[in-house]
Design a protein around this motif. Structure first.
Motif, PDB file in Angstrom:
ATOM      1  N   ALA A 258       0.802  -1.208   0.000  1.00 53.54           N
ATOM      2  CA  ALA A 258       0.000   0.000   0.000  1.00 53.54           C
ATOM      3  C   ALA A 258       0.834   1.256   0.000  1.00 53.54           C
ATOM      4  O   ALA A 258       0.460   2.268  -0.600  1.00 53.54           O
ATOM      5  CB  ALA A 258      -0.927  -0.017   1.220  1.00 53.54           C
ATOM      6  N   ASN A 259       2.011   1.253   0.679  1.00 52.55           N
ATOM      7  CA  ASN A 259       2.797   2.471   0.792  1.00 52.55           C
ATOM      8  C   ASN A 259       4.052   2.452  -0.073  1.00 52.55           C
ATOM      9  O   ASN A 259       4.854   3.374  -0.021  1.00 52.55           O
ATOM     10  CB  ASN A 259       3.209   2.684   2.259  1.00 52.55           C
ATOM     11  N   SER A 260       4.234   1.397  -0.842  1.00 47.11           N
ATOM     12  CA  SER A 260       5.437   1.341  -1.676  1.00 47.11           C
ATOM     13  C   SER A 260       5.227   2.112  -2.960  1.00 47.11           C
ATOM     14  O   SER A 260       4.125   2.170  -3.488  1.00 47.11           O
ATOM     15  CB  SER A 260       5.768  -0.119  -2.000  1.00 47.11           C
ATOM     16  N   PRO A 261       6.279   2.748  -3.488  1.00 46.10           N
ATOM     17  CA  PRO A 261       6.126   3.544  -4.706  1.00 46.10           C
ATOM     18  C   PRO A 261       5.856   2.653  -5.906  1.00 46.10           C
ATOM     19  O   PRO A 261       6.294   1.506  -5.946  1.00 46.10           O
ATOM     20  CB  PRO A 261       7.489   4.245  -4.834  1.00 46.10           C
ATOM     21  N   GLU A 262       5.137   3.174  -6.859  1.00 45.07           N
ATOM     22  CA  GLU A 262       4.852   2.419  -8.070  1.00 45.07           C
ATOM     23  C   GLU A 262       6.073   2.428  -8.981  1.00 45.07           C
ATOM     24  O   GLU A 262       6.684   3.473  -9.196  1.00 45.07           O
ATOM     25  CB  GLU A 262       3.659   3.029  -8.804  1.00 45.07           C
ATOM     26  N   PRO A 263       6.462   1.271  -9.525  1.00 42.10           N
ATOM     27  CA  PRO A 263       7.598   1.244 -10.450  1.00 42.10           C
ATOM     28  C   PRO A 263       7.310   2.107 -11.668  1.00 42.10           C
ATOM     29  O   PRO A 263       6.149   2.346 -12.016  1.00 42.10           O
ATOM     30  CB  PRO A 263       7.686  -0.241 -10.836  1.00 42.10           C
ATOM     31  N   ALA A 264       8.389   2.589 -12.289  1.00 46.48           N
ATOM     32  CA  ALA A 264       8.222   3.431 -13.472  1.00 46.48           C
ATOM     33  C   ALA A 264       7.443   2.680 -14.536  1.00 46.48           C
ATOM     34  O   ALA A 264       7.658   1.499 -14.776  1.00 46.48           O
ATOM     35  CB  ALA A 264       9.597   3.838 -14.014  1.00 46.48           C
ATOM     36  N   GLY A 265       6.525   3.371 -15.165  1.00 47.58           N
ATOM     37  CA  GLY A 265       5.744   2.763 -16.232  1.00 47.58           C
ATOM     38  C   GLY A 265       4.589   1.924 -15.754  1.00 47.58           C
ATOM     39  O   GLY A 265       4.017   1.183 -16.534  1.00 47.58           O
ATOM     40  N   GLU A 266       4.243   2.005 -14.484  1.00 47.34           N
ATOM     41  CA  GLU A 266       3.114   1.256 -13.962  1.00 47.34           C
ATOM     42  C   GLU A 266       2.165   2.203 -13.237  1.00 47.34           C
ATOM     43  O   GLU A 266       2.536   3.302 -12.827  1.00 47.34           O
ATOM     44  CB  GLU A 266       3.589   0.147 -13.005  1.00 47.34           C
ATOM     45  N   ARG A 267       0.923   1.762 -13.117  1.00 47.32           N
ATOM     46  CA  ARG A 267      -0.095   2.565 -12.442  1.00 47.32           C
ATOM     47  C   ARG A 267      -0.907   1.691 -11.515  1.00 47.32           C
ATOM     48  O   ARG A 267      -1.130   0.515 -11.797  1.00 47.32           O
ATOM     49  CB  ARG A 267      -1.038   3.209 -13.473  1.00 47.32           C
ATOM     50  N   LYS A 268      -1.366   2.275 -10.421  1.00 46.15           N
ATOM     51  CA  LYS A 268      -2.217   1.545  -9.493  1.00 46.15           C
ATOM     52  C   LYS A 268      -3.667   1.891  -9.804  1.00 46.15           C
ATOM     53  O   LYS A 268      -4.031   3.058  -9.916  1.00 46.15           O
ATOM     54  CB  LYS A 268      -1.887   1.921  -8.046  1.00 46.15           C
ATOM     55  N   VAL A 269      -4.492   0.869  -9.961  1.00 46.04           N
ATOM     56  CA  VAL A 269      -5.900   1.078 -10.286  1.00 46.04           C
ATOM     57  C   VAL A 269      -6.759   0.170  -9.412  1.00 46.04           C
ATOM     58  O   VAL A 269      -6.252  -0.713  -8.724  1.00 46.04           O
ATOM     59  CB  VAL A 269      -6.186   0.773 -11.777  1.00 46.04           C
ATOM     60  N   LYS A 270      -8.045   0.409  -9.453  1.00 46.13           N
ATOM     61  CA  LYS A 270      -9.006  -0.437  -8.739  1.00 46.13           C
ATOM     62  C   LYS A 270     -10.067  -0.878  -9.729  1.00 46.13           C
ATOM     63  O   LYS A 270     -10.591  -0.071 -10.494  1.00 46.13           O
ATOM     64  CB  LYS A 270      -9.653   0.340  -7.595  1.00 46.13           C
TER      65      LYS A 270
END
Length: 341
Positions: free
Chosen positions: A59-71
């Motif tokens: 939940a608190n880790s940064p998103e890797p480059a080129g990726e997105r968090k979605v629901k």
């Protein structure tokens, strides 16, 4: 009696992924046959769900480059590639093509795929979903970087949990319930928002132009869309699939039998109540032939005004039961051809 109106180079993941699959163990493979088979909605014009946890970043880790968090529409959080290249999305082929994308495999029932998309999908392997979704090891062989399930019923029986270990898995509640909304959500998911909006605008313009022509030619007339299937005959309402196109987008009237219903069962006893000036007939994947013959050879059918006037047309079942704007555009073309002289 009626007239016919239409005439996986990577074989597996790299060694690290295969090792991961082995670690996942028997729990993953034990669900090989899981997944409820859902007959293609007949799709148009949905969301709810239970929450789960993201399979990738914390939940608190940064998103890797080129990726997105979605629901997704069931509440699952997942991290997806900014521009996925290998998408597994059975029964969403129509919408993917509208966004300029092709899946790694295409839906089929036996060897029968979506006929109206085969020119664009001729090099895409068919995957038989007639008995359910593919097992995890079969899906793994296609090396997807994004999995999209078009209905929540596909995600049950442990399928979501197993698939999400292979690649980020996004689940629609019912992508066929509202095609326009689903296309926009899909466009955002795969980084094709502009293409989705452009496709929708083109469709709306086409539908509006056709609606005006139909108002002039058959304004006030009613159309009944009868779907013949092994289990019976149904009258399509105005809230999904071809019924949405004909009655909502094109503004053609519908029978009182489906004024407040999504569909209605039609029997010989109810047939005399079918108030329609035109009857569109759909033989679902050729499986409704017996029902079609039984009804259309009956004296009751022959006594219907629309039948007497020759206003009965058999339609192409593949795109008339299709779920996407390509299918919808073909429905519009067919309707204009039939009703605008």
């Amino acid at each position: 009696m009626y007239r016919n109106a239409s005439g996986f180079g990577r074989a597996l993941r790299n060694a690290a992924v295969v090792l991961l699959c082995a670690v996942v163990g028997g729990g993953l493979l034990a669900a090989c046959g899981s997944g409820e088979n859902k007959e293609p909605p007949p799709s148009p014009s949905g969301t709810q769900g239970a929450a789960s946890t993201a399979p990738a970043a914390g939940a608190n880790s940064p998103e890797p480059a080129g990726e997105r968090k979605v629901k997704d529409e069931l509440g699952h959080e997942l991290v997806v590639p900014a521009s996925p290249k290998r998408i597994f999305a059975p029964y969403l082929e129509d919408s993917l093509l509208k966004l300029g994308l092709k899946p790694v495999a295409q839906w089929s029932n036996g060897n029968q795929a979506l006929e109206y998309l085969q020119e664009e999908l001729k090099d895409v392997p068919k995957l038989d979903l007639s008995t359910g979704l593919p097992s995890p090891e079969v899906l793994l062989s296609y090396n997807p970087d994004l999995i999209i399930l078009h209905t929540s019923s596909y995600a049950g029986n442990g399928v979501y949990e197993n698939y999400s270990k292979i690649a980020p898995t996004y689940v629609f509640n019912n992508a066929s319930g509202n095609i326009e909304k689903s296309l926009l959500a899909l466009g955002e998911l795969v980084g094709k928002q502009a293409e989705a909006e452009q496709a929708l605008k083109a469709y709306r313009d086409k539908a509006e132009t056709a609606k005006k022509k139909l108002e002039q030619a058959v304004g006030g007339k009613k159309v009944a869309i009868l779907r013949f299937a092994p289990k019976g005959v149904s009258l399509m309402g105005a809230n999904y699939l071809c019924g949405y196109v004909v009655h909502q987008d094109l503004g053609l009237g519908r029978s009182k039998l489906v004024e407040k219903e999504n569909s209605a069962n039609i029997t010989l006893e109810i047939l005399p109540e079918l108030d329609a000036d035109y009857i569109f007939v759909i033989n679902q994947y050729g499986q409704g032939t017996e029902r079609l013959r039984e009804m259309t050879e009956s004296p009751v059918w022959k006594s219907i005004p629309a039948v007497k006037q020759g206003h009965v047309y058999e339609l192409n079942d593949m795109h008339w039961l299709g779920s996407g704007l390509i299918a919808y555009e073909k429905m519009i073309d067919d309707t204009l051809k039939l009703l605008v002289q």
